[in-house]
Design a protein around this motif. Structure first.
Motif, PDB file in Angstrom:
ATOM      1  N   MET A   1     -46.363  -4.433  -2.426  1.00 28.29           N
ATOM      2  CA  MET A   1     -45.220  -4.942  -2.412  1.00 28.29           C
ATOM      3  C   MET A   1     -44.754  -5.066  -3.976  1.00 28.29           C
ATOM      4  O   MET A   1     -45.478  -5.120  -4.853  1.00 28.29           O
ATOM      5  N   SER A   2     -43.464  -5.253  -4.068  1.00 29.49           N
ATOM      6  CA  SER A   2     -42.751  -5.050  -5.311  1.00 29.49           C
ATOM      7  C   SER A   2     -41.723  -6.020  -5.303  1.00 29.49           C
ATOM      8  O   SER A   2     -41.171  -6.306  -4.568  1.00 29.49           O
ATOM      9  N   ILE A   3     -41.206  -6.787  -6.776  1.00 34.65           N
ATOM     10  CA  ILE A   3     -40.193  -7.502  -6.878  1.00 34.65           C
ATOM     11  C   ILE A   3     -39.523  -6.891  -7.912  1.00 34.65           C
ATOM     12  O   ILE A   3     -39.998  -6.464  -8.956  1.00 34.65           O
ATOM     13  N   ASN A   4     -38.165  -6.835  -7.642  1.00 33.90           N
ATOM     14  CA  ASN A   4     -37.201  -6.491  -8.751  1.00 33.90           C
ATOM     15  C   ASN A   4     -36.013  -7.485  -8.913  1.00 33.90           C
ATOM     16  O   ASN A   4     -35.026  -7.514  -8.234  1.00 33.90           O
ATOM     17  N   ARG A   5     -36.181  -8.519  -9.761  1.00 33.49           N
ATOM     18  CA  ARG A   5     -35.511  -9.436 -10.125  1.00 33.49           C
ATOM     19  C   ARG A   5     -35.284  -9.752 -11.452  1.00 33.49           C
ATOM     20  O   ARG A   5     -36.256  -9.506 -12.156  1.00 33.49           O
ATOM     21  N   VAL A   6     -34.097 -10.119 -11.989  1.00 36.74           N
ATOM     22  CA  VAL A   6     -33.760  -9.971 -13.601  1.00 36.74           C
ATOM     23  C   VAL A   6     -32.866 -11.319 -13.646  1.00 36.74           C
ATOM     24  O   VAL A   6     -32.067 -11.385 -12.898  1.00 36.74           O
ATOM     25  N   VAL A   7     -33.215 -12.016 -14.786  1.00 37.37           N
ATOM     26  CA  VAL A   7     -31.974 -13.006 -15.076  1.00 37.37           C
ATOM     27  C   VAL A   7     -31.933 -12.877 -16.669  1.00 37.37           C
ATOM     28  O   VAL A   7     -33.057 -12.988 -17.400  1.00 37.37           O
ATOM     29  N   ILE A   8     -30.806 -12.823 -17.101  1.00 34.68           N
ATOM     30  CA  ILE A   8     -30.559 -12.889 -18.701  1.00 34.68           C
ATOM     31  C   ILE A   8     -29.357 -13.509 -18.648  1.00 34.68           C
ATOM     32  O   ILE A   8     -28.422 -14.048 -17.923  1.00 34.68           O
ATOM     33  N   SER A   9     -29.304 -13.952 -20.000  1.00 39.17           N
ATOM     34  CA  SER A   9     -27.914 -14.789 -20.626  1.00 39.17           C
ATOM     35  C   SER A   9     -27.601 -14.335 -21.947  1.00 39.17           C
ATOM     36  O   SER A   9     -28.811 -13.872 -22.979  1.00 39.17           O
ATOM     37  N   GLY A  10     -26.378 -14.013 -21.876  1.00 41.31           N
ATOM     38  CA  GLY A  10     -25.985 -13.539 -23.524  1.00 41.31           C
ATOM     39  C   GLY A  10     -24.436 -13.249 -23.383  1.00 41.31           C
ATOM     40  O   GLY A  10     -23.846 -13.944 -22.499  1.00 41.31           O
ATOM     41  N   ASN A  11     -23.895 -12.618 -24.378  1.00 41.05           N
ATOM     42  CA  ASN A  11     -22.624 -12.406 -24.553  1.00 41.05           C
ATOM     43  C   ASN A  11     -22.121 -11.236 -24.350  1.00 41.05           C
ATOM     44  O   ASN A  11     -22.841 -10.142 -24.649  1.00 41.05           O
ATOM     45  N   LEU A  12     -20.982 -10.976 -23.538  1.00 43.74           N
ATOM     46  CA  LEU A  12     -20.309  -9.785 -23.543  1.00 43.74           C
ATOM     47  C   LEU A  12     -20.224  -8.878 -24.640  1.00 43.74           C
ATOM     48  O   LEU A  12     -19.392  -9.257 -25.626  1.00 43.74           O
ATOM     49  N   THR A  13     -20.662  -7.536 -24.559  1.00 45.10           N
ATOM     50  CA  THR A  13     -20.185  -6.703 -25.926  1.00 45.10           C
ATOM     51  C   THR A  13     -19.035  -6.031 -25.934  1.00 45.10           C
ATOM     52  O   THR A  13     -18.556  -5.315 -26.918  1.00 45.10           O
ATOM     53  N   ARG A  14     -18.235  -5.918 -24.700  1.00 39.00           N
ATOM     54  CA  ARG A  14     -16.979  -5.260 -24.499  1.00 39.00           C
ATOM     55  C   ARG A  14     -16.081  -5.836 -23.568  1.00 39.00           C
ATOM     56  O   ARG A  14     -16.864  -6.735 -22.529  1.00 39.00           O
ATOM     57  N   ASP A  15     -14.944  -5.716 -23.286  1.00 39.40           N
ATOM     58  CA  ASP A  15     -14.163  -6.248 -22.294  1.00 39.40           C
ATOM     59  C   ASP A  15     -14.561  -5.620 -20.981  1.00 39.40           C
ATOM     60  O   ASP A  15     -14.903  -4.521 -21.155  1.00 39.40           O
ATOM     61  N   PRO A  16     -14.720  -6.227 -19.949  1.00 41.35           N
ATOM     62  CA  PRO A  16     -15.187  -5.296 -18.425  1.00 41.35           C
ATOM     63  C   PRO A  16     -14.245  -4.381 -18.123  1.00 41.35           C
ATOM     64  O   PRO A  16     -13.066  -4.404 -18.243  1.00 41.35           O
ATOM     65  N   ASP A  17     -14.793  -3.290 -17.422  1.00 37.10           N
ATOM     66  CA  ASP A  17     -14.126  -2.130 -16.895  1.00 37.10           C
ATOM     67  C   ASP A  17     -14.139  -2.321 -15.572  1.00 37.10           C
ATOM     68  O   ASP A  17     -15.010  -2.033 -14.886  1.00 37.10           O
ATOM     69  N   LEU A  18     -12.571  -2.676 -15.045  1.00 39.20           N
ATOM     70  CA  LEU A  18     -12.721  -2.537 -13.514  1.00 39.20           C
ATOM     71  C   LEU A  18     -12.352  -1.287 -12.971  1.00 39.20           C
ATOM     72  O   LEU A  18     -11.223  -0.840 -13.343  1.00 39.20           O
ATOM     73  N   ARG A  19     -13.127  -0.715 -11.939  1.00 35.86           N
ATOM     74  CA  ARG A  19     -12.750   0.373 -11.491  1.00 35.86           C
ATOM     75  C   ARG A  19     -12.912   0.531  -9.884  1.00 35.86           C
ATOM     76  O   ARG A  19     -13.091  -0.353  -9.506  1.00 35.86           O
ATOM     77  N   SER A  20     -12.622   1.693  -9.180  1.00 38.39           N
ATOM     78  CA  SER A  20     -12.973   1.508  -7.668  1.00 38.39           C
ATOM     79  C   SER A  20     -13.525   2.740  -7.395  1.00 38.39           C
ATOM     80  O   SER A  20     -13.323   3.975  -7.971  1.00 38.39           O
ATOM     81  N   THR A  21     -14.256   2.831  -6.271  1.00 37.08           N
ATOM     82  CA  THR A  21     -14.870   3.892  -5.864  1.00 37.08           C
ATOM     83  C   THR A  21     -13.991   4.735  -4.942  1.00 37.08           C
ATOM     84  O   THR A  21     -12.804   4.401  -4.790  1.00 37.08           O
ATOM     85  N   ALA A  22     -14.376   5.985  -4.458  1.00 38.08           N
ATOM     86  CA  ALA A  22     -13.413   6.704  -3.600  1.00 38.08           C
ATOM     87  C   ALA A  22     -12.972   5.955  -2.411  1.00 38.08           C
ATOM     88  O   ALA A  22     -12.106   6.303  -1.808  1.00 38.08           O
ATOM     89  N   SER A  23     -14.028   5.193  -1.994  1.00 39.08           N
ATOM     90  CA  SER A  23     -13.620   4.278  -0.641  1.00 39.08           C
ATOM     91  C   SER A  23     -12.910   3.100  -1.037  1.00 39.08           C
ATOM     92  O   SER A  23     -12.345   2.420   0.060  1.00 39.08           O
ATOM     93  N   GLY A  24     -12.582   2.781  -2.253  1.00 37.73           N
ATOM     94  CA  GLY A  24     -11.662   1.893  -2.578  1.00 37.73           C
ATOM     95  C   GLY A  24     -12.519   0.472  -3.176  1.00 37.73           C
ATOM     96  O   GLY A  24     -11.788  -0.638  -3.071  1.00 37.73           O
ATOM     97  N   MET A  25     -13.910   0.494  -2.982  1.00 40.63           N
ATOM     98  CA  MET A  25     -14.644  -1.020  -3.208  1.00 40.63           C
ATOM     99  C   MET A  25     -14.553  -0.922  -4.926  1.00 40.63           C
ATOM    100  O   MET A  25     -14.663  -0.153  -5.758  1.00 40.63           O
ATOM    101  N   PRO A  26     -14.247  -2.236  -5.116  1.00 39.34           N
ATOM    102  CA  PRO A  26     -14.114  -2.539  -6.652  1.00 39.34           C
ATOM    103  C   PRO A  26     -15.516  -2.466  -7.297  1.00 39.34           C
ATOM    104  O   PRO A  26     -16.458  -2.830  -6.607  1.00 39.34           O
ATOM    105  N   VAL A  27     -15.503  -2.071  -8.533  1.00 37.10           N
ATOM    106  CA  VAL A  27     -16.604  -1.840  -9.227  1.00 37.10           C
ATOM    107  C   VAL A  27     -16.441  -2.242 -10.604  1.00 37.10           C
ATOM    108  O   VAL A  27     -15.517  -1.872 -11.470  1.00 37.10           O
ATOM    109  N   LEU A  28     -17.250  -3.322 -11.202  1.00 29.51           N
ATOM    110  CA  LEU A  28     -16.860  -4.144 -12.480  1.00 29.51           C
ATOM    111  C   LEU A  28     -18.175  -3.623 -13.328  1.00 29.51           C
ATOM    112  O   LEU A  28     -19.351  -3.840 -13.234  1.00 29.51           O
ATOM    113  N   GLY A  29     -17.828  -3.034 -14.542  1.00 26.05           N
ATOM    114  CA  GLY A  29     -18.975  -2.367 -15.721  1.00 26.05           C
ATOM    115  C   GLY A  29     -18.747  -3.481 -16.871  1.00 26.05           C
ATOM    116  O   GLY A  29     -17.402  -3.700 -17.261  1.00 26.05           O
ATOM    117  N   PHE A  30     -19.583  -4.121 -17.341  1.00 26.13           N
ATOM    118  CA  PHE A  30     -19.633  -4.643 -18.558  1.00 26.13           C
ATOM    119  C   PHE A  30     -21.049  -4.730 -19.249  1.00 26.13           C
ATOM    120  O   PHE A  30     -22.116  -4.309 -18.790  1.00 26.13           O
TER     121      PHE A  30
END
Length: 150
Positions: A1-30
């Motif tokens: 069994m394995s666990i993959n959980r992460v909790v972080i707190s901090g400040n954004l280093t850049r403005d978020p980048d909103l894109r879309s996949t080819a199927s139209g699903m929104p993807v936010l990167g920051f």
């Protein structure tokens, strides 16, 4: 069994980048800067060492959240780690990123001052109280994450 959980707190280093996949699903990167506090062996002083973490969020929530985030915003993130590998210009590249499941805004949108952390969720309907409402708890605002040495 394995666990993959992460909790972080901090400040954004850049403005978020909103894109879309080819199927139209929104993807936010920051990116989020998370400080690691260590004692400098030469001076004896505590110093912050930043870690820069790429975060990605998918779906309609990503599109909604993008309107409220900007460089410098303080956030708390819960998610899972994902490792990816690709090749660019003949060089193999890889990275580890956090796939965001939950996000909390730790600063208000208008003034940048800390506010009570509230999860990004629809407010619950409030039923009338049958008893006298209690006074709001007193919060000691003199202790911050920056004061904790680990």
């Amino acid at each position: 069994m394995s666990i993959n959980r992460v909790v972080i707190s901090g400040n954004l280093t850049r403005d978020p980048d909103l894109r879309s996949t080819a199927s139209g699903m929104p993807v936010l990167g920051f990116g989020v800067a998370v400080n690691d506090r260590r004692k400098n062996q030469q001076t004896g002083e505590w110093e912050d060492y930043p870690n820069f973490i790429d975060c990605t969020m998918f779906g309609a929530r990503a599109q909604s959240v993008s309107r409220f985030l900007s460089k410098g915003s303080k956030v708390a993130i819960e998610g899972k780690l994902r490792w990816s590998q690709w090749e660019r210009d003949g060089q193999k590249r890889s990275k580890i990123e956090v796939i965001v499941d939950e996000i909390e805004f730790m600063t208000s949108r208008n003034d940048g001052a800390p506010r009570a952390a509230a999860p990004m969720a629809a407010p619950m309907a409030q039923a009338p109280m049958a008893t006298t409402p209690m006074a709001a708890p007193v919060v000691d605002a003199s202790v911050y994450d920056d004061d904790i040495p680990f």
